[in-house]
Structure formats: structure tokens, C-alpha cells
Design an enzyme around this catalytic site. Sequence first.
Site, mmCIF file in Angstrom:
data_model
loop_
_atom_site.group_PDB
_atom_site.id
_atom_site.type_symbol
_atom_site.label_atom_id
_atom_site.label_comp_id
_atom_site.label_asym_id
_atom_site.label_seq_id
_atom_site.Cartn_x
_atom_site.Cartn_y
_atom_site.Cartn_z
ATOM 1 N N HIS A 142 0.820 -1.218 0.000
ATOM 2 C CA HIS A 142 0.000 0.000 0.000
ATOM 3 C C HIS A 142 0.855 1.270 0.000
ATOM 4 O O HIS A 142 0.350 2.355 -0.284
ATOM 5 C CB HIS A 142 -0.985 0.003 1.177
ATOM 6 C CG HIS A 142 -0.390 0.268 2.529
ATOM 7 N ND1 HIS A 142 -0.240 -0.713 3.488
ATOM 8 C CD2 HIS A 142 0.079 1.407 3.086
ATOM 9 C CE1 HIS A 142 0.287 -0.177 4.582
ATOM 10 N NE2 HIS A 142 0.489 1.113 4.361
ATOM 11 N N ASP A 172 -0.163 -7.659 1.334
ATOM 12 C CA ASP A 172 0.324 -6.278 1.446
ATOM 13 C C ASP A 172 1.849 -6.196 1.512
ATOM 14 O O ASP A 172 2.414 -5.503 2.354
ATOM 15 C CB ASP A 172 -0.297 -5.576 2.647
ATOM 16 C CG ASP A 172 -0.199 -4.051 2.547
ATOM 17 O OD1 ASP A 172 0.119 -3.547 1.457
ATOM 18 O OD2 ASP A 172 -0.415 -3.374 3.567
ATOM 19 N N SER A 245 4.638 2.398 8.074
ATOM 20 C CA SER A 245 4.274 1.304 7.170
ATOM 21 C C SER A 245 5.468 0.848 6.342
ATOM 22 O O SER A 245 6.133 1.654 5.691
ATOM 23 C CB SER A 245 3.155 1.743 6.226
ATOM 24 O OG SER A 245 1.942 1.868 6.904
ATOM 25 N N VAL A 305 -12.867 -24.069 -1.019
ATOM 26 C CA VAL A 305 -13.740 -24.343 0.113
ATOM 27 C C VAL A 305 -13.651 -23.200 1.116
ATOM 28 O O VAL A 305 -12.649 -22.489 1.170
ATOM 29 C CB VAL A 305 -13.361 -25.663 0.841
ATOM 30 C CG1 VAL A 305 -13.578 -26.860 -0.060
ATOM 31 C CG2 VAL A 305 -11.922 -25.616 1.347
#
Length: 513
Positions: A142, A172, A245, A305
Site C-alpha cells: 500500500h 500487502d 508502514s 472451500v
Amino acid sequence: MKVAKWMMAVGLGCLLVLAGFGIAQLRSVSAPTARAVTAPAPAPATAGAAVSAPGAPSFADIAEKVNPAVVGITAISVGGRAESEEEGNDQGPNNMPDPFEFFFGMPHPNVPGGPRSQKPVQEAGGSGFVISADGYVLTNNHVVDSAAKVTVKLNDDREFEAKVVGTDKETDVALLKVDVSGLPTLPLGDSDAIRQGDWVMAVGNPLNYNHTVTVGVISAKGRRISASSLDDFIQTDAAINFGNSGGPLVNARGEAIGINTAITRSDYMGRMVEGIGFAIPINLVRGELDQLKSSGKVSRGWLGVSVASVDPDAKSYYKSKFGVDVKGGALVQNVTENSPSSKAGLQKGDIILEVDGVELKGSQELVHKIAGYAPGRAVSLLVLRGGDKKTIRVTLGDRTKGMKGEEASPNEKEEGTNETKLGIKVQSLTAQIRQMYRIPQEITGVVVVSVEPKSNAFAKGIREGLVISELNGQTIKSVDDYRKASSGVKSGDPVSIYIQDGQGGTYLYFKAD
């Protein structure tokens, strides 16, 4: 006169005696005090030595070791960051606010007199760390998503334009490359080995305060904070803020055990919280590096699934119903039509106990194990169906392609009357009911219209608007089916119910009231 002289002599003598006694007392008191004051002072700490309060580590040496490998990242995009912010729309579990709070800068204002049609330019700031001397840098996806230009600033203030080598939105993670050699690197640790309560340090550039160090502990492991089933975050109380980040979370040995990624500032009620930050485990990232370098993306295996862990009530049900002790595994809640699992014969209600001979402790372990395999690989699943075990061979699909959509095709059912059992009041699905509760056409069964608040069904999470399509292994398509399936259930009996809504299905287990 003689008497007066004698009295003066006696007085003087008493004064001398008292003075001598006082001096002796002062000596006896001041001696140990003098020794305490004149005791040798502690030797000064040598350079680089860890100095801290008793029992608390010093992170000075670790910071000195880690800082040279931590970089600042600036990403410039044209026309806004709509694509990258789109990932933040998913809410966490229990409708928690999105924990991904990204440090995106404000668009540059239009220059007076400039072209009115010019798209705004936006800057995003973040952090990263060097993992190889030839210039590979890890950060968050990001931070660089949709960027037209990415710049990496080293610890020595040199700046280089970076190439985005590979990205993976689901976890990410992004891998960058700068054309420079001989860079200081940060070794990768073992995120599986960390324990709750271990000391950790976060390093990054919050609000552009370069190389900020914050310290805390591992608060928890295996956190899910978004809709992705691959979530396996490390939770820490080390301060993480905008701009952190992509920076490293390091252990007490100065090894990266995570990538700082997200923060939570408030809960769903708007209550402010502090000390809740999240980092991607480095072992998850390590498994992606080769694919990021070679193909620029990550391809993962896919079963098709949805699964859940086998909870104590489910274990009690299987023990009572089939005499089987279930220790772990992944309970199949739904099987996607035309998926690898559907073609191989896997069914909802199956419990996957092993993958290629390795026992599963829970559903999350299955997801990560399958995602760690490449598409096209054949895997062997040991499955518990009812009271019998069987082996099913499945050729995995591509997760990226498989997660794009699911289709099913049954029919709308007839109208029916209410039926109350197990503390649950149900009704047949009609066009009006479907519209009222927004139930898709492909879902069949009976709709829950009310639940007794004191019942075990309510405690287990069954609520109005959910659809029951299976009860104790019997398919439910109408109120009459529900009545027949529940008629033999007595108080204290274990109950298995399969419920659905517009998002998917889930097995729930509880004891009848």
C-alpha cells in the site's frame, strides 16, 4: 571568694566532660556515614555497553545495528490513490473499523494559471528495509501501490529511484530494487519462534521523523484484521504511526520478524484505543520472495472451500454421534461449484484432518498450507466424513483466479408455516421473505425469523435472517423438512446446523435446550 572559685572550677570541669562525651558520640555516628560517602563510585559504562534499569533490556545496540538498513520511501502518484485506498474498505472482524491507516500525503494544489485539466499529484510516505547488499528492499504494497515514481532514501541521506520488482496485495507486501551495491542489510529472523510477551522494536519514519525507534512487546500472534483468509498478523504495542508502514519489527537480536503494516485507533463504537499495531510475519514474506523476484507476483494454490476450526461443541457432537475423537482439523463449511475440491468430491460437513500426511491443528493452518503450494500441485487430503475417514486427492487451482467469484443454482421454495424447535422459529423462503432479508436466490432452506434469547442457539450466534439448510446431517428445503429433522432431538442432545447468508455458509454446533 574561695567558694565561688571552687564552684567555677567544678562548672568548667563539667563542661569539659560533656564536650568530650559529645565529640565521642559524633565520631561514632559520622564514621559509617563517611565510609558510605567515600565509597568508590561505579565505573563509567564503556562505549556500546547496554545500560538500563535492572531487568529491562537496552535497545541502543539493536538500534545502532538496525538503523543503517532502514530506508525512507516516497511514492508519487498522478490522479490520486483511489486504487491503493480501495483495500482499506474491508472491515475487520466483528465490524471493526478498518485498521489500515495509511500515511498518504495531500494532493499538491493546482498552480494559479496552470492547466485546469491537470491531474493532481499525490505523495505517499513510508518505510522499508534492505534485505540484500545488491539493493533489494522490502516494504508494504500500500506504500507504493499505483505509484508513478518511487524514491528510496538511505540512512546516509543518499536517494535512489527504485523499481517495483513485485507486489502482493493480499498480504500487502512489495519488493523494490535500487541500483546500488554494498548496502547494509537487515537479517530475517524466525517469526514462528516469537512468543507473546517477547520484546520487539519498531523502526521507521512516522510523519517523516526519520529513523524513529519505538519499543514494546509481542501482544498476540495470528490476528485477522481484514477479510483476507491469509491474515496472520503479529500484534504489538510498540508505537506504530503514519509513515511506519513497511518498516521492520525486530526482535532482541536485531532480526526482522515482521513488516509494520497497520494500526487501530478506535473500535466500532468509536472508542479510542492505543497500543494496537500489526505486522506481517516475516516467515510469510520469506515464502513469497522467490516469486516476487522472478514473476513480480505470487501465485497460490486454491481448494475452493470455506472452512472453520472444529470447536468444542463440534468435537462433542462427533464423539456423541459417531464415537470419534476429533483433535483438530478444518471443518468444510462450503464447497465452491466447479472448484478443485468440488471436482475431487469434497463435501460440506467434511473435516479435513491432514494435508499430505501432516496433521492440521485448525482451519487457518489449512489455508496457509494450501496457499503455500503452487497451482497445479496434487495434494492428498485425509477427510473425516461422518464417522469414516477417507483419502481424497485434489489438484489445486489458482487462488487469484478462483477467488474472483462463486456461482450456484438452486430454486426458490414453497411458502410454509412457522415451526419452532430448539429455540428457533423458522419459515419457508418466499419471494417476499427473500426481499425482506436480502437472501440470494441460490440459497435454499428455511429462514430464521426469531430466536429465543435464552437458548443455546442464540448463544451460538443464530439470528433472524439466517437460512438453515441442514440439520443434523439432513438437508433442509422446507419447514416440513426442518420439523422432521428436529422431531427426534431431546434436551441435551448435540445439534449440528448449517446456516447461510449472502456471504456464505457455516456449521454451528450446540446442545439442545
